[in-house]
Design a protein around this motif. Structure first.
Motif, short mmCIF file in Angstrom:
data_model
loop_
_atom_site.label_atom_id
_atom_site.label_comp_id
_atom_site.label_asym_id
_atom_site.label_seq_id
_atom_site.Cartn_x
_atom_site.Cartn_y
_atom_site.Cartn_z
N GLY A 197 0.86 -1.18 0.13
CA GLY A 197 -0.02 -0.09 -0.15
C GLY A 197 1.00 1.23 0.08
O GLY A 197 1.72 1.58 -0.49
N SER A 198 0.58 2.17 0.86
CA SER A 198 1.05 3.24 1.07
C SER A 198 2.45 3.37 1.70
O SER A 198 3.15 4.34 1.98
N GLY A 199 2.95 2.22 2.10
CA GLY A 199 3.93 2.18 3.13
C GLY A 199 5.38 2.36 2.50
O GLY A 199 6.03 3.22 3.19
N VAL A 200 5.47 2.12 1.48
CA VAL A 200 6.83 2.44 0.53
C VAL A 200 7.01 4.04 0.63
O VAL A 200 7.90 4.60 0.80
N ALA A 201 5.82 4.70 -0.15
CA ALA A 201 5.77 6.10 -0.02
C ALA A 201 6.01 6.75 1.19
O ALA A 201 6.83 7.53 1.43
N GLN A 202 5.31 6.25 2.39
CA GLN A 202 5.47 6.97 3.64
C GLN A 202 7.01 6.81 4.00
O GLN A 202 7.77 7.70 4.79
N ALA A 203 7.62 5.49 3.78
CA ALA A 203 8.90 5.38 4.15
C ALA A 203 9.87 6.60 3.41
O ALA A 203 10.90 6.98 3.84
N ALA A 204 9.59 6.46 2.26
CA ALA A 204 10.32 7.58 1.40
C ALA A 204 10.32 8.97 1.98
O ALA A 204 11.30 9.77 1.96
N TYR A 205 9.07 9.35 2.24
CA TYR A 205 8.88 10.48 2.72
C TYR A 205 9.49 10.74 4.11
O TYR A 205 10.03 11.72 4.57
N ALA A 206 9.50 9.65 4.88
CA ALA A 206 10.23 9.65 6.32
C ALA A 206 11.73 10.05 5.99
O ALA A 206 12.39 10.78 6.83
N VAL A 207 12.20 9.52 4.95
CA VAL A 207 13.60 9.72 4.82
C VAL A 207 13.86 11.24 4.48
O VAL A 207 14.76 11.94 4.71
N ALA A 208 12.97 11.96 3.65
CA ALA A 208 12.84 13.27 3.22
C ALA A 208 12.87 14.12 4.60
O ALA A 208 13.84 15.13 4.81
N ARG A 209 12.17 13.83 5.37
CA ARG A 209 11.90 14.46 6.78
C ARG A 209 13.07 14.43 7.56
O ARG A 209 13.75 15.29 8.13
N ARG A 210 13.65 13.00 7.70
CA ARG A 210 14.88 12.87 8.47
C ARG A 210 16.05 13.54 7.89
O ARG A 210 16.70 14.32 8.66
N ALA A 211 16.34 13.65 6.73
CA ALA A 211 17.22 14.11 6.10
C ALA A 211 17.27 15.72 6.21
O ALA A 211 18.30 16.48 6.47
N ALA A 212 16.08 16.28 5.97
CA ALA A 212 15.83 17.91 6.22
C ALA A 212 16.31 18.20 7.77
O ALA A 212 16.86 19.19 7.92
N ARG A 213 15.66 17.30 8.70
CA ARG A 213 15.83 17.59 10.37
C ARG A 213 17.56 17.63 10.43
O ARG A 213 17.96 18.33 11.21
N GLU A 214 17.91 16.50 9.75
CA GLU A 214 19.58 16.41 10.13
C GLU A 214 20.41 17.47 9.55
O GLU A 214 21.27 18.15 10.40
N LEU A 215 20.05 17.99 8.40
CA LEU A 215 20.87 19.05 7.75
C LEU A 215 20.59 20.21 8.64
O LEU A 215 21.39 21.08 8.92
N LEU A 216 19.46 20.52 8.82
CA LEU A 216 18.88 21.66 9.74
C LEU A 216 19.54 21.99 11.11
O LEU A 216 19.79 23.06 11.60
N GLU A 217 19.47 20.95 11.61
CA GLU A 217 19.54 20.84 13.24
C GLU A 217 21.13 20.51 13.48
O GLU A 217 21.39 20.96 14.55
N SER A 218 21.83 19.62 12.81
CA SER A 218 23.07 19.30 13.01
C SER A 218 24.10 19.41 12.18
O SER A 218 25.22 19.34 12.11
N GLY A 219 23.43 19.89 10.81
CA GLY A 219 24.49 20.09 9.85
C GLY A 219 25.13 18.70 8.99
O GLY A 219 26.32 18.97 8.63
N THR A 220 24.55 17.82 9.14
CA THR A 220 25.33 16.58 8.70
C THR A 220 24.39 15.87 7.84
O THR A 220 23.43 16.26 7.77
N TYR A 221 24.84 14.99 7.24
CA TYR A 221 23.98 14.37 5.88
C TYR A 221 23.70 12.82 5.78
O TYR A 221 23.47 12.33 4.91
N GLU A 222 24.10 12.20 6.83
CA GLU A 222 24.07 10.59 7.08
C GLU A 222 22.78 10.01 6.48
O GLU A 222 22.61 8.96 6.22
N SER A 223 21.56 10.87 6.72
CA SER A 223 20.49 10.32 6.26
C SER A 223 20.14 9.86 4.91
O SER A 223 19.36 9.15 4.32
#
Length: 262
Positions: free
Chosen positions: A221-247
């Motif tokens: 179902g929508s699980g794969v899309a939700q997981a992909a959007y979770a990566v986008a959110r995690r990457a954005a937060r990591e970049l903005l909050e810690s200045g790193t890019y491991e996500s």
């Protein structure tokens, strides 16, 4: 030649990691998927609207056409309630879907719009009969379990009754999201005279366990899309909050993805 219908084998279910655009469809197909299914939620979100029949028919059909063109395997499209208010409209939607080259659709028995109750059985059966005229594989979705409709003690019987009416009206398969327990899945697979599809995800029994029940199709179902959007959110937060890019360390290689769509 193996057709999309042939891929529905009780006990050896068709496994669908649902896509939401041409690129995700191509990635999933290149992973060895024998067919591509779209997710209505993922498609809607990618096009800027919420799930639940907010997408207009022309936009949805255009997306289906792009997905079909992107892969060399059968495509089944989640068309929600058919982007129409009556059987004639559903029939027209299915005609347009068939013209894209798609092999199947999911059609759900909830009414149009948000907060939708389930349609009366007779009304949805009319829509299924109109849809069946298209010649594509019509997977009729029953939302009794997903929406918690009616008395829990009678839900299984109500689902089986709907399934029998839908198959009689022309449905090729029956999709019952909300069921993941082995006992109920076994009863559904034995009691429905058509391939049975379940929605799977974290916490559900394994493919092997569900295959043993006799179901013929399992979808993320929508699980794969939700997981992909979770990566986008995690990457954005990591970049903005810690200045790193491991996500984004495990990203699909740029060249690989570009070649896949070339």
């Amino acid at each position: 030649m193996t057709t999309f219908r042939d891929l529905h084998v009780p006990g050896r279910p068709l496994l669908l990691a649902n896509a939401w655009d041409a690129a995700s469809a191509r990635i999933i197909a290149d992973a060895g998927a024998p067919a591509i299914a779209t997710t209505s939620a993922g498609v809607a979100w990618s096009l800027g609207v919420p799930d639940g029949d907010a997408l207009d028919r022309d936009t949805a059909i255009a997306l289906i056409a792009r997905v079909v063109a992107a892969v060399d395997v059968p495509v089944t499209a989640d068309i929600e309630g058919g982007f129409a208010h009556d059987a004639a409209g559903v029939g027209e939607t299915l005609r347009l879907v068939a013209e894209t080259g798609a092999a199947g659709v999911n059609l759900e028995d909830a009414g149009h719009g948000t907060g939708r109750p389930l349609l009366p059985v007779e009304e949805f059966a009319e829509r299924l009969a109109a849809a069946a005229e298209s010649g594509v594989f019509v997977n009729a979705r029953i939302d009794t379990y997903l929406r918690g409709v009616g008395d829990p003690a009678g839900r299984l019987d109500a689902t089986l009754e709907r399934a029998a009416a839908y198959v009689a009206a022309g449905a090729d398969g029956i999709f019952v999201p909300g069921v993941v327990d082995v006992e109920t899945a076994t009863i559904l697979a034995k009691g429905i005279d058509a391939p049975v599809n379940l929605l799977i995800g974290p916490g559900a029994p394994s493919v092997a366990e569900l295959a043993a029940t006799g179901v013929a199709r399992l979808s993320l179902g929508s699980g794969v899309a939700q997981a992909a959007y979770a990566v986008a959110r995690r990457a954005a937060r990591e970049l903005l909050e810690s200045g790193t890019y491991e996500s984004v360390a495990d990203a699909v290689d740029y060249g690989e993805l570009n070649r896949a769509l070339g």
